[in-house]
Motif scaffolding. Structure first.
Motif, PDB file in Angstrom:
ATOM      1  N   GLY A 299     -16.026 152.812  42.970  1.00  0.00           N
ATOM      2  CA  GLY A 299     -16.219 152.820  41.782  1.00  0.00           C
ATOM      3  C   GLY A 299     -14.762 152.241  40.876  1.00  0.00           C
ATOM      4  O   GLY A 299     -14.901 150.737  40.060  1.00  0.00           O
ATOM      5  N   ARG A 300     -13.472 152.186  41.745  1.00  0.00           N
ATOM      6  CA  ARG A 300     -12.662 151.416  40.787  1.00  0.00           C
ATOM      7  C   ARG A 300     -12.634 150.191  42.127  1.00  0.00           C
ATOM      8  O   ARG A 300     -11.972 149.129  41.245  1.00  0.00           O
ATOM      9  CB  ARG A 300     -11.600 152.229  41.721  1.00  0.00           C
ATOM     10  N   ILE A 301     -12.971 149.773  43.295  1.00  0.00           N
ATOM     11  CA  ILE A 301     -13.394 148.615  43.546  1.00  0.00           C
ATOM     12  C   ILE A 301     -14.085 147.625  42.889  1.00  0.00           C
ATOM     13  O   ILE A 301     -13.702 146.450  42.624  1.00  0.00           O
ATOM     14  CB  ILE A 301     -13.163 147.839  44.955  1.00  0.00           C
ATOM     15  N   CYS A 302     -14.776 148.393  42.770  1.00  0.00           N
ATOM     16  CA  CYS A 302     -16.006 147.611  41.516  1.00  0.00           C
ATOM     17  C   CYS A 302     -15.968 147.162  40.624  1.00  0.00           C
ATOM     18  O   CYS A 302     -16.167 146.165  39.106  1.00  0.00           O
ATOM     19  CB  CYS A 302     -17.276 148.321  41.448  1.00  0.00           C
ATOM     20  N   LEU A 303     -14.678 148.110  40.116  1.00  0.00           N
ATOM     21  CA  LEU A 303     -14.324 147.009  38.236  1.00  0.00           C
ATOM     22  C   LEU A 303     -13.325 146.296  38.528  1.00  0.00           C
ATOM     23  O   LEU A 303     -13.063 145.647  37.821  1.00  0.00           O
ATOM     24  CB  LEU A 303     -13.110 149.450  38.153  1.00  0.00           C
ATOM     25  N   ASP A 304     -12.548 146.351  39.505  1.00  0.00           N
ATOM     26  CA  ASP A 304     -11.333 145.680  39.804  1.00  0.00           C
ATOM     27  C   ASP A 304     -12.118 144.554  40.402  1.00  0.00           C
ATOM     28  O   ASP A 304     -11.863 142.491  39.111  1.00  0.00           O
ATOM     29  CB  ASP A 304     -10.847 145.731  40.938  1.00  0.00           C
ATOM     30  N   VAL A 305     -14.008 144.439  40.438  1.00  0.00           N
ATOM     31  CA  VAL A 305     -14.504 142.912  40.891  1.00  0.00           C
ATOM     32  C   VAL A 305     -14.358 142.247  39.790  1.00  0.00           C
ATOM     33  O   VAL A 305     -15.132 141.312  39.059  1.00  0.00           O
ATOM     34  CB  VAL A 305     -15.522 143.557  41.958  1.00  0.00           C
ATOM     35  N   LEU A 306     -15.549 143.149  38.874  1.00  0.00           N
ATOM     36  CA  LEU A 306     -16.231 143.376  37.339  1.00  0.00           C
ATOM     37  C   LEU A 306     -14.879 142.599  36.689  1.00  0.00           C
ATOM     38  O   LEU A 306     -15.474 141.513  35.925  1.00  0.00           O
ATOM     39  CB  LEU A 306     -16.632 144.593  36.412  1.00  0.00           C
TER      40      LEU A 306
ATOM     41  N   LEU B 277     -22.450 155.294  36.774  1.00  0.00           N
ATOM     42  CA  LEU B 277     -22.235 156.267  37.249  1.00  0.00           C
ATOM     43  C   LEU B 277     -22.833 157.696  36.800  1.00  0.00           C
ATOM     44  O   LEU B 277     -22.770 158.607  37.884  1.00  0.00           O
ATOM     45  CB  LEU B 277     -20.433 156.443  37.394  1.00  0.00           C
ATOM     46  N   HIS B 278     -22.414 157.722  35.626  1.00  0.00           N
ATOM     47  CA  HIS B 278     -22.800 158.826  35.279  1.00  0.00           C
ATOM     48  C   HIS B 278     -24.389 158.379  34.593  1.00  0.00           C
ATOM     49  O   HIS B 278     -24.813 160.018  34.964  1.00  0.00           O
ATOM     50  CB  HIS B 278     -22.302 159.061  33.413  1.00  0.00           C
ATOM     51  N   ASP B 279     -25.624 157.549  34.075  1.00  0.00           N
ATOM     52  CA  ASP B 279     -26.627 157.794  33.689  1.00  0.00           C
ATOM     53  C   ASP B 279     -27.334 157.781  34.663  1.00  0.00           C
ATOM     54  O   ASP B 279     -28.682 158.253  35.376  1.00  0.00           O
ATOM     55  CB  ASP B 279     -26.649 156.492  33.237  1.00  0.00           C
TER      56      ASP B 279
END
Length: 290
Positions: free
Chosen positions: A63-70, A127-129
């Motif tokens: 998730g953190r990696i994807c957030l950095d990519v976004l 992640l949540h839904d």
């Protein structure tokens, strides 16, 4: 089975789920594969003995990696959707493995909507839904409290479902009005303030704003508001407040009070001062040029 072999086996057991998470967040199969590979690299460099819940740890890391990519993606020009997402680029020879990922992934309509969300909104919603990750686990990834993560996911959910936002705002016109208000306040131009304020303007403040000694939390009328703001707001900055032009007062890089404007017919009709800590954690602020 050696420690490294055991770790590799456990990672492979989680690979498909991690790839599904990454693909749903990023909407790009190559980027999802890269995110999963980077997750493995970080796992291989970590002390696995200190990881109590490997599945949760892997979800957090990917998730953190994807957030950095976004966030990196938002900082560069947008690619046409066909170049960005394999869902839409449907010409060429079908890839069975890719089709399997797509079959278990978001549909085209949802993918398009997800592209309109901020990185934090997109990650919290997915992640949540879609994967039922608790907000307590999402919060550290986006560096917010669980309550703020819940609000961010709720905001994303409204957009995904097509629920209209509370107000429809002419962003360009509102920026002009808020900029004029800020300039007049800083320069103590009482006449200019009167021109930008509706005669019946009201100022409201929550307890968080009042805690900082704000005397403006119960004002009404253009002259009263102009007198209070004239010569002030020197430390305020022009920002987007959840996508709408407003102001923020910050100290040491942290927001203390957010100024939300209601503009009607080119004048400020209402001004809300908000300093509630939970609100400040969840609000999306983007700096604007004056």
């Amino acid at each position: 089975m050696g420690g490294d072999e055991w770790l590799a086996t456990r990672f492979e057991e989680n690979r498909d789920r991690l790839r599904a998470v990454a693909y749903r967040i990023l909407g790009s199969e190559p980027e999802a594969e890269d995110a999963v590979q980077e997750t493995w690299i970080r796992l291989s460099r970590s002390d696995s003995a200190t990881i109590d819940n490997l599945g949760g740890w892997l979800t957090t890391v990917v998730g953190r990696i994807c957030l950095d990519v976004l966030r990196t993606r938002r900082g560069r020009p947008e690619l046409p959707v066909g170049e960005h997402s394999p869902v839409i680029a449907d010409d060429g020879v079908p890839d069975p493995e890719l089709e399997a990922v797509q079959a278990d992934s978001v549909g085209l309509a949802l993918l398009v909507v997800l592209e309109t969300l901020s990185p934090a909104e997109r990650l919290a919603f997915v992640l949540h839904d879609l994967f039922a990750v608790p907000f307590e686990d999402i919060a550290p990834i986006i560096q917010k409290s669980p309550a703020a993560a819940r609000q961010i996911a709720s905001r994303a959910r409204r957009r995904v479902r097509g629920t209209p936002e509370p107000t429809a705002v002419d962003v360009v016109r509102q920026k002009e009005v808020v900029s004029a208000f800020l300039t007049a306040a800083r320069e103590a131009d009482f006449t200019a303030l009167l021109e930008v304020l509706d005669p019946e303007v009201v100022v409201r403040g929550d307890p968080g704003a009042a805690a900082y000694g704000s005397r403006m939390s119960a004002l009404s009328g253009a002259e009263s508001v102009a007198r209070e703001f004239s010569g002030r707001a020197k430390a305020a900055k022009l920002v987007l407040v959840d996508g709408v032009p407003g102001l923020v007062w910050m100290q040491r890089g942290e927001p203390l009070i957010v100024f939300s404007f209601t503009v009607v017919d080119g004048r400020v009709a209402a001004l809300d001062l908000r300093g509630d800590p939970e609100y400040l954690e969840s609000v999306d602020l983007v700096t604007l040029r004056a």
